[in-house]
Design a protein around this motif. Structure first.
Motif, PDB file in Angstrom:
ATOM      1  N   SER A   1       0.846  -1.194   0.000  1.00 30.66           N
ATOM      2  CA  SER A   1       0.000   0.000   0.000  1.00 30.66           C
ATOM      3  C   SER A   1       0.878   1.239   0.000  1.00 30.66           C
ATOM      4  CB  SER A   1      -0.905   0.005   1.230  1.00 30.66           C
ATOM      5  OG  SER A   1      -0.132   0.141   2.420  1.00 30.66           O
ATOM      6  N   GLU A   2       0.243   2.396  -0.062  1.00 22.43           N
ATOM      7  CA  GLU A   2       0.988   3.650  -0.096  1.00 22.43           C
ATOM      8  C   GLU A   2       1.676   3.941   1.241  1.00 22.43           C
ATOM      9  OE1 GLU A   2      -1.837   5.972  -3.379  1.00 22.43           O
ATOM     10  OE2 GLU A   2      -1.512   6.814  -1.380  1.00 22.43           O
ATOM     11  N   VAL A   3       1.173   3.347   2.296  1.00 26.84           N
ATOM     12  CA  VAL A   3       1.777   3.519   3.612  1.00 26.84           C
ATOM     13  C   VAL A   3       2.806   2.413   3.808  1.00 26.84           C
ATOM     14  CG1 VAL A   3       1.376   3.634   6.098  1.00 26.84           C
ATOM     15  CG2 VAL A   3      -0.342   4.533   4.504  1.00 26.84           C
ATOM     16  N   PHE A   4       4.046   2.806   3.857  1.00 25.45           N
ATOM     17  CA  PHE A   4       5.126   1.812   3.981  1.00 25.45           C
ATOM     18  C   PHE A   4       6.148   2.291   5.006  1.00 25.45           C
ATOM     19  CE2 PHE A   4       7.675  -1.700   2.810  1.00 25.45           C
ATOM     20  CZ  PHE A   4       8.989  -1.278   2.793  1.00 25.45           C
TER      21      PHE A   4
ATOM     22  N   LEU B   1      11.588   2.674  -2.934  1.00 26.50           N
ATOM     23  CA  LEU B   1      10.223   2.318  -3.320  1.00 26.50           C
ATOM     24  C   LEU B   1      10.057   2.502  -4.824  1.00 26.50           C
ATOM     25  CD1 LEU B   1       8.040   3.866  -0.470  1.00 26.50           C
ATOM     26  CD2 LEU B   1       8.643   1.478  -0.842  1.00 26.50           C
TER      27      LEU B   1
ATOM     28  N   ASP C   1       7.245   1.598  -8.229  1.00 24.91           N
ATOM     29  CA  ASP C   1       5.866   1.191  -8.546  1.00 24.91           C
ATOM     30  C   ASP C   1       5.797  -0.223  -9.102  1.00 24.91           C
ATOM     31  OD1 ASP C   1       5.056   4.537  -9.739  1.00 24.91           O
ATOM     32  OD2 ASP C   1       4.870   3.649  -7.728  1.00 24.91           O
TER      33      ASP C   1
ATOM     34  N   LYS D   1      13.730   5.561   1.011  1.00 27.34           N
ATOM     35  CA  LYS D   1      13.184   5.490   2.359  1.00 27.34           C
ATOM     36  C   LYS D   1      14.299   5.283   3.358  1.00 27.34           C
ATOM     37  CE  LYS D   1       8.630   5.858   2.211  1.00 27.34           C
ATOM     38  NZ  LYS D   1       7.845   6.667   3.146  1.00 27.34           N
TER      39      LYS D   1
END
Length: 493
Positions: A440-443, A467, A469, A493
């Protein structure tokens, strides 16, 4: 007894009062007579713990002359020595211990091991108290050592080496590196590695030289030791990252290295610019090639002018080994043509411990060993390593297989897909970059790092987590890692 049981026993007869080893941390010294006596006493201690022919003895300990004594004592008894990489995570160590099934462990920390164990201090005390055990000359073809190296599947595999294999390695590096009776090597490479345990020990004891064991690499300390005229260091072996740290240190001065025959490097690519910088200082930096399975078997001549002609070459092999470069059908290729490098000779391990499939795939029936490395050989026989195994990279002299990292990441809930690759690094030669497709977008990148830190050795930890896609794939669905290696990272990240 018809003759000496090993090289140390031979030197104990030829020159008993000559200094064979010095443990620099403790200051303890051994003449060849004392070393021979302590190896015999260590054999008695090992036998007293019930170890017999074919049993394994593991060691989890930092550098000390006692580790070399331990290995030599195991060889006299026919016990197989298994040095453990103390840089590994507990899970990785547990996997190796389960595979080797040692009957006894020697250690230098305070952790509970859950098996029959003896501390390095206790071993030293027991050796001092024991009488030497008389042993007969042994069959040089019986196994003496298991050196673990990561397999392409990510599972550790142990190269099974005999005393004859190790003796041949000692002869090869002795010829290549000009090792003789007056040679004195500074050994600060870890003694779970082929350089620290074999290259920096066996070649010198074969010739009656002196081994100076340091507790480990530290740039300032290493420079001071090499520069110490009382130690008289003539040989120093390291990985390129260590050599770079020496040059970058504030204490570096070329004059401090004048006693050396050369600075010998291996275990990772060494940039031509780094080599030339040493040459310009009047110091031979000699590149070489080898691995756990066969030791160092290729080396550049110890001659500045010759090295300058081919600064990226790994050099030439000795006459005791065969080296060829072949195409995919195992046919030799013309000079200068890239192909897979294969080697054959009495220095070569007999196979991998308890890995018959890996052994059959890598050790061919006609004696050739498949290295998986891409190289060229020119018309004069100089070997240049062009590339390595498709995905493996080398960080600080240690082999890292991306699948090891990827298999650990697979156990993290926030990751959908991932791929690890090695990229060039000025300090370590190469480091890992981990590409992640998140669920998900929250990583939570920090949580993933924590997850990896408890399951991977530090040198295997990715330097960056990126990260992405979608992972680039070919028509067969395989990740195109060549594209990831040149990927321009917008964020990390």
């Amino acid at each position: 007894m018809a003759g000496p049981v090993d090289d140390v026993a031979c030197q104990a007869r030829l020159q008993p009062g000559r200094i064979a080893a010095i443990d620099l941390a403790s200051g303890q010294r051994w003449t060849y007579a004392e070393l021979d006596r302590d190896i015999g006493a260590c054999a008695r201690v090992i036998a007293g713990h019930g170890l017999r022919l074919g049993d394994r003895l593991a060691a989890f300990a930092h550098n000390h002359v006692l580790l070399a004594i331990l290995h030599a004592a195991c060889a006299r008894l026919g016990v197989i020595y298994v040095p453990l990489n103390w840089r590994l995570a507990e899970e990785e160590l547990a996997s190796i211990v389960a595979d080797a099934e040692p009957a006894l462990l020697i250690y230098d920390d305070d952790r509970e091991r859950g098996m029959s164990a003896l501390s390095l201090v206790e071993l030293g005390q027991a050796i001092t108290a024991a009488a030497p055990l008389e042993t007969e000359p042994h069959d040089g073809h019986r196994p003496s050592l298991i050196l673990y190296t990561s397999g392409t599947s990510g599972q550790p595999k142990g190269a099974l080496l005999s005393e004859r294999n190790l003796a041949e390695t000692a002869i090869n590096i002795g010829v290549l590196a000009r090792i003789g009776n007056a040679s004195r090597v500074l050994n600060d490479s870890p003694m779970f590695h082929v350089i620290g345990l074999v290259i920096n020990i066996r070649a010198y004891w074969l010739q009656g030289g002196t081994v100076l064991v340091s507790g480990g690499f530290d740039a300032a300390r290493t420079i001071a030791l090499i520069a110490d005229p009382e130690l008289g260091v003539t040989h120093y072996f390291c990985v390129p990252a260590m050599a770079a740290m020496l040059r970058q240190h504030a204490d570096f001065a070329a004059d401090k290295f004048r006693s050396l025959t050369a600075v010998f490097t291996g275990g990772a690519p060494n940039p031509a610019a780094e080599i030339i910088a040493w040459l310009d200082d009047g110091i031979a930096m000699v590149n070489g090639y080898g691995m756990s399975e066969n030791g160092t078997l290729i080396c550049m001549p110890v001659a500045i002018d010759e090295i300058r002609k081919r600064p990226t070459s790994a050099g030439v092999p000795t006459a005791r080994v065969e080296v060829r470069v072949v195409d995919q059908a195992d046919r030799p290729v013309p000079p200068g043509t890239p192909g897979e490098i294969q080697v054959r000779g009495p220095n070569l391990a007999s196979g991998y411990w308890r890995r018959p499939e890996e052994t059959a795939k890598t050790f061919l029936p006609d004696g050739w060993f498949v290295t998986g490395d891409i190289a060229t050989i020119d018309a004069e026989g100089f070997v240049t390593i062009a590339d390595r195994r498709k995905d493996m990279y080398i960080s600080g002299g240690e082999n890292v297989y991306p699948v090891e990292i990827e298999s650990v990441v697979a156990g993290f809930a926030g990751v959908a897909h991932c791929a690890a690759v090695g990229v060039p690094d000025a300090t370590w030669g190469e480091v890992g970059h981990l590409f992640v497709v998140a669920v998900s977008e929250v990583f939570d990148g920090d949580a993933l790092r924590d997850h990896l830190a408890t399951r991977l050795a530090r040198y295997k930890m990715p330097k960056r987590i990126i990260l992405i896609d979608e992972l680039p794939r070919n028509g067969a669905g395989k990740v195109q890692k060549n594209l990831l290696r040149t990927f321009e990272m917008p964020s990390a990240k």
